[in-house]
Design an enzyme around this catalytic site. Structure first.
Site, PDB file in Angstrom:
ATOM      1  CG  HIS A 133       4.084  -1.538   2.157  1.00  0.00           C
ATOM      2  ND1 HIS A 133       2.805  -1.987   1.937  1.00  0.00           N
ATOM      3  CD2 HIS A 133       4.474  -2.055   3.344  1.00  0.00           C
ATOM      4  CE1 HIS A 133       2.438  -2.766   2.952  1.00  0.00           C
ATOM      5  NE2 HIS A 133       3.427  -2.811   3.822  1.00  0.00           N
TER       6      HIS A 133
ATOM      7  CB  CYS B  99      -2.260  -9.144  21.249  1.00  0.00           C
ATOM      8  SG  CYS B  99      -3.068  -8.565  19.739  1.00  0.00           S
TER       9      CYS B  99
ATOM     10  CE  LYS C 210     -19.539  10.816  -0.020  1.00  0.00           C
ATOM     11  NZ  LYS C 210     -19.669  11.215   1.370  1.00  0.00           N
TER      12      LYS C 210
ATOM     13  CE  LYS D  53     -11.357  15.695   2.261  1.00  0.00           C
ATOM     14  NZ  LYS D  53     -10.359  16.057   3.269  1.00  0.00           N
TER      15      LYS D  53
ATOM     16  CB  CYS E  51      -4.509  -5.664  21.938  1.00  0.00           C
ATOM     17  SG  CYS E  51      -3.310  -4.933  20.800  1.00  0.00           S
TER      18      CYS E  51
ATOM     19  CG  HIS F 134      -0.324  -0.119   2.519  1.00  0.00           C
ATOM     20  ND1 HIS F 134       0.483   0.877   3.029  1.00  0.00           N
ATOM     21  CD2 HIS F 134      -0.335  -1.104   3.447  1.00  0.00           C
ATOM     22  CE1 HIS F 134       0.930   0.521   4.212  1.00  0.00           C
ATOM     23  NE2 HIS F 134       0.458  -0.677   4.501  1.00  0.00           N
TER      24      HIS F 134
ATOM     25  CB  CYS G 272       0.771  -7.419  19.042  1.00  0.00           C
ATOM     26  SG  CYS G 272      -0.346  -6.036  19.089  1.00  0.00           S
TER      27      CYS G 272
ATOM     28  CG  HIS H 169      -4.479  -5.804  16.943  1.00  0.00           C
ATOM     29  ND1 HIS H 169      -3.192  -5.780  17.424  1.00  0.00           N
ATOM     30  CD2 HIS H 169      -4.395  -5.971  15.598  1.00  0.00           C
ATOM     31  CE1 HIS H 169      -2.348  -5.963  16.409  1.00  0.00           C
ATOM     32  NE2 HIS H 169      -3.046  -6.064  15.295  1.00  0.00           N
TER      33      HIS H 169
HETATM   34 ZN   LIG Z   1      -2.533  -6.371  19.281  1.00  0.00          ZN
END
Ligand SMILES: [Zn+2]
Length: 630
Positions: A22, A127, A299, A296, A144, A19, A130, A147
């Site tokens: 990166h 978690c 649109k 946004k 967490c 994305h 994580c 998350h």
């Molecule tokens: Zn987490």
């Protein structure tokens, strides 16, 4: 003097496709690598993928394939994306590579032998997202903090790295090397964290619950915790321990990361290195996040799905320019197509694109399509000085990783050159033979300036740089370095000039609306944006409403737009006054006042006809009273 330069991106976790985040990190690394190569430094640029751990195992399972197959599938997406973004890395590492697995095992063994890894009982809140245990005090309402999920309570025996032992050393190292973590805000964040006692790091996972990882060299019932595995890539990639590259590049290692992985890089990694008897890296360079509001974006300008798609829509160099220019290194930035188009139109189409096309067009017309021959005395001192200043500023901006500042400095030079054209008005000299010498000098100075620009932008926009060099007749053997920029005599008289296609075509902001005009709708004559912008539309909150006496249609409405107003609206047949109070509507706030049945109306609300009567324009989301409508 040639130096060594080693730049790394994080190796990207293969639980998601690439994305904008990166892309940004990797393009920054690419610009730095290109800059240092240009300066003649021996440069090594590494990126890659991080492929072990719980999340990959889980994603593979739900996809019905093996973890290795899953990792292969995502890793190749990253590997294929980089050439599309003109990213020229020297090496692509995967944590499933055989040499990496061996390096991780040898470092684990070394740290274990030195007594810094011990076996212990662990219980706590784990978690899965994580992939780590949390202390109770770290949880937010039992969840967490990253998350917002409830971690599992787990009790297991594991191996621990004695990270606590290196806390004092790390604090002292950071204080003695103020640039170790930069910009400063992130150094302070790490130091703040280190004010609390540092816990030892759990570095193993029992194979009974996770098999997808590197087996510990001293206990084959366990695999390595994913961070202890991944961070080591930075030394694997340069052939730790005995390789020539390791000797050359490790002392100058520059890590580049986004702020979400500050802790593993700022705390785990230096203490791991210390325990393994390896010197710390030179700098950790930390940048902020790109916030993008997808809803946004789509649109307002129509059809953009993902930020990465803007590269295909507007061109790669514009995409690289926007990312590098708009983000202040270290701070968060907003990504929007509007901002992108604005930069494209002003900085690229207007400032740079016009400079190149004007210059080439005039030079072809006035100089017979060739670089003119001009004596050294005719070189323009002011342009040369401005180029020299750009060189200084760019060099210092690279030194502090402030790429946006480098671009600002380059654009200052571009604007100085544009001013030079305006002040000298070459077109007024074109008709008179007696001005020929002066005209040739002006054109040469402009071509030499374009050459300077082409070299300055080369690390940022390699494609555009090449195009400009081609247009001004600079040969392939053009010396590309900061030192070569001010060599005003580097263009050969008589070389052929070439008019190329527009470098950055202007993007019309109302492109999407224009398409709609072709439809069969009966529209009023077109207006331009300036005309539209004269209409001041505001969000108004209705404070009170009552029928205008003796009228069956007019409602007198008191609204708040940051100040109180009375407006009169003909909606009495469709709305009851009491139902209007509290609504947020749109009004034309700068309409000239008018009197309707004796009541002064200052403004007009917006409404449209429907089958069931008039409907007043309102909002899907909470709008702010008085806010402008664009
Ligand atoms: Zn987490």
């Amino acid at each position: 003097m040639a130096k060594a330069f080693y730049i790394t991106t994080p190796i990207y976790y293969v639980n998601a496709s690439p994305h904008i985040g990166h892309a940004y990190t990797t393009i920054v690394a690419d610009v730095l690598a290109r800059f240092h190569r240009m300066e003649g430094d021996e440069t090594f640029f590494v990126t890659g993928t991080d492929e072990h751990g719980d999340k990959i195992a889980a994603a593979a399972q739900s996809a019905g394939i093996t973890p290795q197959e899953y990792a292969d599938k995502i890793s190749i997406q990253f590997r294929n994306l980089w050439p599309e973004l003109a990213v020229a890395n020297d090496y692509f590492i995967r944590t499933t590579d055989k040499n990496h697995v061996e390096t991780v095992r040898s470092i684990l063994q070394k740290v274990h032998d030195a007594g810094d890894i011990y076996f212990g009982q662990y219980e706590g809140y784990y978690c899965v997202g994580c992939e780590r245990f949390y202390m109770e005090k770290e949880l937010v309402e039992g969840k967490c903090p990253d998350h917002q999920t409830k971690p599992e309570y787990r009790k297991e025996s594991n191996y621990f790295f004695r990270m606590s032992k290196y806390q004092e050393w790390l604090i002292n190292h950071i204080k003695a090397n103020p640039e170790f973590i930069r910009p400063e805000r992130y150094k302070n964040e790490v130091l703040a964290f280190l004010r609390e006692p540092l816990e030892d790091l759990c570095i193993s996972r029992p194979k009974t619950r996770l098999e997808w990882g590197i087996t510990l060299p001293f206990d084959d019932k366990y695999v390595t915790y994913v961070w202890f595995d991944a961070l080591i890539n930075y030394v694997t990639a340069i052939d730790y321990p005995a390789g020539e590259k390791f000797k050359k590049f490790w002392p100058v290692a520059e890590h580049l990361i986004a702020k979400d992985i500050l802790k593993p890089h700022g705390i785990y990694w230096p203490t791991m290195l210390k325990a393994a008897g390896i010197e710390p890296y030179q700098h950790l360079n930390v940048h902020g996040y790109w916030n993008s509001d997808q809803s946004k974006m789509s649109k307002s300008l129509g059809n953009v799905v993902k930020p990465l798609d803007l590269k295909d829509k507007y061109g790669l160099d514009a995409f690289r320019y926007f990312l590098l220019r708009d983000m202040v290194f270290g701070l968060d930035s907003n990504f929007s197509e509007e901002a992108f188009v604005q930069r494209l139109n002003s900085d690229l189409a207007n400032d740079l694109g016009n400079l190149v096309s004007r210059t080439i067009t005039m030079a072809i017309k006035y100089c017979g399509g060739m670089v003119p021959k001009v004596k050294k005395e005719k070189y323009d001192k002011r342009l040369q000085d401005a180029a020299q200043k750009a060189v200084y500023d760019v060099e210092s901006a690279f030194g502090e990783m402030a790429l946006h500042k480098a671009l600002i400095a380059i654009w200052e030079f571009i604007n100085t050159t544009n001013k030079y054209i305006v002040e000298n008005e070459p077109w007024t000299l074109g008709n008179d033979e007696t001005n020929k010498g002066k005209l040739m000098a002006i054109m040469y100075n402009l071509l030499a300036s374009l050459r300077a620009v082409a070299i300055l932008i080369a690390p940022f926009m390699p494609g555009t740089s090449q195009k400009i060099l081609h247009e001004i007749g600079a040969g392939d053997n053009q010396q590309m370095s900061l030192a070569a920029i001010t060599k005003w005599d580097a263009l050969t008289a008589g070389s052929t000039l070439t008019r190329g296609e527009s470098l950055f075509p202007r993007v019309e902001k109302d492109m999407t609306e224009k398409v709609e005009i072709k439809s069969a709708v009966d529209l009023k004559p077109e207006i331009d944006y300036e005309e539209f912008a004269r209409v001041d539309l505001r969000v108004a909150t209705i404070l009170a409403a009552e029928m205008v006496p003796k009228s069956n249609k007019l409602i007198k409405i008191k609204v708040d737009i940051g100040e109180e107003r009375t407006i009169v609206a003909g909606i009495g047949k469709d709305y009851k006054p009491e139902d209007m109070v509290g609504k947020k509507i749109v009004i034309v706030a700068n309409l000239k006042p008018a009197k309707l049945m004796g009541v002064e109306s200052r403004g007009m609300l917006l409404a449209t006809d429907t089958a069931e009567g008039l409907t007043v324009l309102s909002f899907d989301r909470e709008a702010k009273t008085g806010a402008k409508i664009r």
